[in-house]
Design an enzyme around this catalytic site. Sequence first.
Site, PDB file in Angstrom:
ATOM      1  N   GLU A  90       0.824  -1.202   0.000  1.00 53.29           N
ATOM      2  CA  GLU A  90       0.000   0.000   0.000  1.00 53.29           C
ATOM      3  C   GLU A  90       0.861   1.256   0.000  1.00 53.29           C
ATOM      4  O   GLU A  90       1.953   1.273   0.542  1.00 53.29           O
ATOM      5  CB  GLU A  90      -0.877   0.052   1.251  1.00 53.29           C
ATOM      6  CG  GLU A  90      -1.985  -0.956   1.287  1.00 53.29           C
ATOM      7  CD  GLU A  90      -2.827  -0.788   2.549  1.00 53.29           C
ATOM      8  OE1 GLU A  90      -2.675   0.243   3.235  1.00 53.29           O
ATOM      9  OE2 GLU A  90      -3.611  -1.693   2.845  1.00 53.29           O
ATOM     10  N   CYS A 103       2.639   8.553   1.988  1.00 56.89           N
ATOM     11  CA  CYS A 103       3.027   7.605   3.028  1.00 56.89           C
ATOM     12  C   CYS A 103       3.609   6.372   2.337  1.00 56.89           C
ATOM     13  O   CYS A 103       2.904   5.675   1.615  1.00 56.89           O
ATOM     14  CB  CYS A 103       1.826   7.233   3.889  1.00 56.89           C
ATOM     15  SG  CYS A 103       2.240   6.166   5.291  1.00 56.89           S
ATOM     16  N   CYS A 110       4.665  -6.908   7.980  1.00 51.65           N
ATOM     17  CA  CYS A 110       5.356  -6.320   9.125  1.00 51.65           C
ATOM     18  C   CYS A 110       5.410  -7.320  10.268  1.00 51.65           C
ATOM     19  O   CYS A 110       4.416  -7.990  10.564  1.00 51.65           O
ATOM     20  CB  CYS A 110       4.631  -5.053   9.580  1.00 51.65           C
ATOM     21  SG  CYS A 110       5.462  -4.183  10.926  1.00 51.65           S
ATOM     22  N   CYS A 114       2.491  -4.825  16.522  1.00 51.37           N
ATOM     23  CA  CYS A 114       1.654  -3.859  17.239  1.00 51.37           C
ATOM     24  C   CYS A 114       0.199  -4.341  17.157  1.00 51.37           C
ATOM     25  O   CYS A 114      -0.336  -4.526  16.062  1.00 51.37           O
ATOM     26  CB  CYS A 114       1.806  -2.469  16.633  1.00 51.37           C
ATOM     27  SG  CYS A 114       3.500  -1.847  16.698  1.00 51.37           S
ATOM     28  N   CYS A 117      -2.550  -2.456  14.936  1.00 58.34           N
ATOM     29  CA  CYS A 117      -2.203  -2.032  13.576  1.00 58.34           C
ATOM     30  C   CYS A 117      -2.574  -3.091  12.544  1.00 58.34           C
ATOM     31  O   CYS A 117      -2.181  -4.251  12.660  1.00 58.34           O
ATOM     32  CB  CYS A 117      -0.704  -1.726  13.502  1.00 58.34           C
ATOM     33  SG  CYS A 117      -0.165  -1.135  11.891  1.00 58.34           S
ATOM     34  N   GLU A 161       8.782  -1.718   9.239  1.00 62.35           N
ATOM     35  CA  GLU A 161       9.661  -0.927  10.100  1.00 62.35           C
ATOM     36  C   GLU A 161      10.850  -0.447   9.275  1.00 62.35           C
ATOM     37  O   GLU A 161      11.692  -1.245   8.861  1.00 62.35           O
ATOM     38  CB  GLU A 161      10.132  -1.779  11.288  1.00 62.35           C
ATOM     39  CG  GLU A 161      11.322  -1.261  12.054  1.00 62.35           C
ATOM     40  CD  GLU A 161      11.154   0.157  12.585  1.00 62.35           C
ATOM     41  OE1 GLU A 161      12.032   1.002  12.296  1.00 62.35           O
ATOM     42  OE2 GLU A 161      10.148   0.431  13.267  1.00 62.35           O
ATOM     43  N   SER A 192       9.716   7.106  10.314  1.00 65.62           N
ATOM     44  CA  SER A 192       9.101   6.708  11.578  1.00 65.62           C
ATOM     45  C   SER A 192       9.575   5.322  11.987  1.00 65.62           C
ATOM     46  O   SER A 192       9.542   4.383  11.186  1.00 65.62           O
ATOM     47  CB  SER A 192       7.573   6.715  11.436  1.00 65.62           C
ATOM     48  OG  SER A 192       6.961   6.261  12.622  1.00 65.62           O
ATOM     49  N   HIS A 217       3.085   5.514  21.525  1.00 68.51           N
ATOM     50  CA  HIS A 217       1.751   4.947  21.747  1.00 68.51           C
ATOM     51  C   HIS A 217       1.447   4.486  23.169  1.00 68.51           C
ATOM     52  O   HIS A 217       0.314   4.078  23.443  1.00 68.51           O
ATOM     53  CB  HIS A 217       1.462   3.806  20.763  1.00 68.51           C
ATOM     54  CG  HIS A 217       1.705   4.153  19.336  1.00 68.51           C
ATOM     55  ND1 HIS A 217       1.265   5.340  18.786  1.00 68.51           N
ATOM     56  CD2 HIS A 217       2.359   3.501  18.344  1.00 68.51           C
ATOM     57  CE1 HIS A 217       1.627   5.397  17.506  1.00 68.51           C
ATOM     58  NE2 HIS A 217       2.306   4.300  17.223  1.00 68.51           N
ATOM     59  N   CYS A 334      -3.458   1.943   8.037  1.00 67.97           N
ATOM     60  CA  CYS A 334      -2.271   1.390   7.390  1.00 67.97           C
ATOM     61  C   CYS A 334      -2.373  -0.135   7.317  1.00 67.97           C
ATOM     62  O   CYS A 334      -2.580  -0.810   8.332  1.00 67.97           O
ATOM     63  CB  CYS A 334      -1.032   1.797   8.183  1.00 67.97           C
ATOM     64  SG  CYS A 334       0.507   1.271   7.428  1.00 67.97           S
TER      65      CYS A 334
END
Length: 345
Positions: A90, A103, A110, A114, A117, A161, A192, A217, A334
């Site tokens: 994406e 973005c 990933c 998290c 997410c 990441e 990030s 977070h 995301c």
Amino acid sequence: MINLYGLEITKLEQEMLSRNQKKFRATQLYSWIYGKNAQNFDDMSDISKSFIEELKRDFCLSIPKIYRKQESKDGTIKLLLELEDGNKIETALMPYNYGNAICVTSQVGCNMGCSFCASGLLKKKRNLEVHELVGQVLVMNNLLKEKNQRVSHIVVMGTGEPFDNYDNVLDFIRIMNHPKALAIGARHITVSTCGLIEGIKKYAHEGLQTNLAISLHAPNDELRNKIMRINKFYPLDKVMEAVRYYEKEANRRVTFEYIMLKGVNDSIEHAKQLVELIRGTLAYVNLIPYNEVDEMEYKRSSDESTHNFMSYLLKHGVNTTVRKEFGKDIDAACGQLRAKEQKHE
């Protein structure tokens, strides 16, 4: 074949020298493929025909294909792109009043784990190559061309990441920033990380003036362990040590990203803990309204809770903003579009 979009300028210079070409050939090629958006080697009119044939034989200029496109009423564009190996990623464009921010995704899937997410719904398959990172921006620029617009800001905050794909992300940034490439100013580029401390410390010495954001977070280890698995490997005291090291060595402040989760991390007590955690840093906090995902139990904090949280931080000297929301009428979270597509395949 070598994808030309994957070569940072010093590597392209070395490639040209290895082919008995002059170093200037690298900046000449940059001017064609980025400045003039040449997508065919035959269009490069000031390059000899013999070298054009060599380029056609050994190099390519391929970019990802648009597999699915969503466009929001607010102008947000979200793309599901298909890579040459069939994997899908994406990327999203957010139209701010100061420009168009993209973005960028750094990995296929990933592994950071998290729990809130959507990116983590599909585990990491591989890192993206440099040309696949660059390709996301070029695809979006091609769409914006009909509006006489282009990407002006980059946030490497998509799936994955970035510091787990450190070298490729760094080459990507250098290409985007190069004056003969897309010439996007370093202050318009943000990377990030969820807190890979080796990456943070290494990044401090790259000589870049880009922005660094920390996906925080949670203001304490107990809570962060629950919602961000990575915290068990990189606890908050180590992350904050790395942040202070980065600020000192790079002479740059960081942003703390803080997603607002109803009843999880949005109380005034959490705000107090956050103030104590980041005390003494130059950082500021970006509060993020949560995009709810069907597969996850989390809910977005109320506007009142977010306002009260922000007010507490501001009252105690912490620069704080609430991120503007985009794409509420499409799969904005995301990783959400890719996960939905995979579910139906």
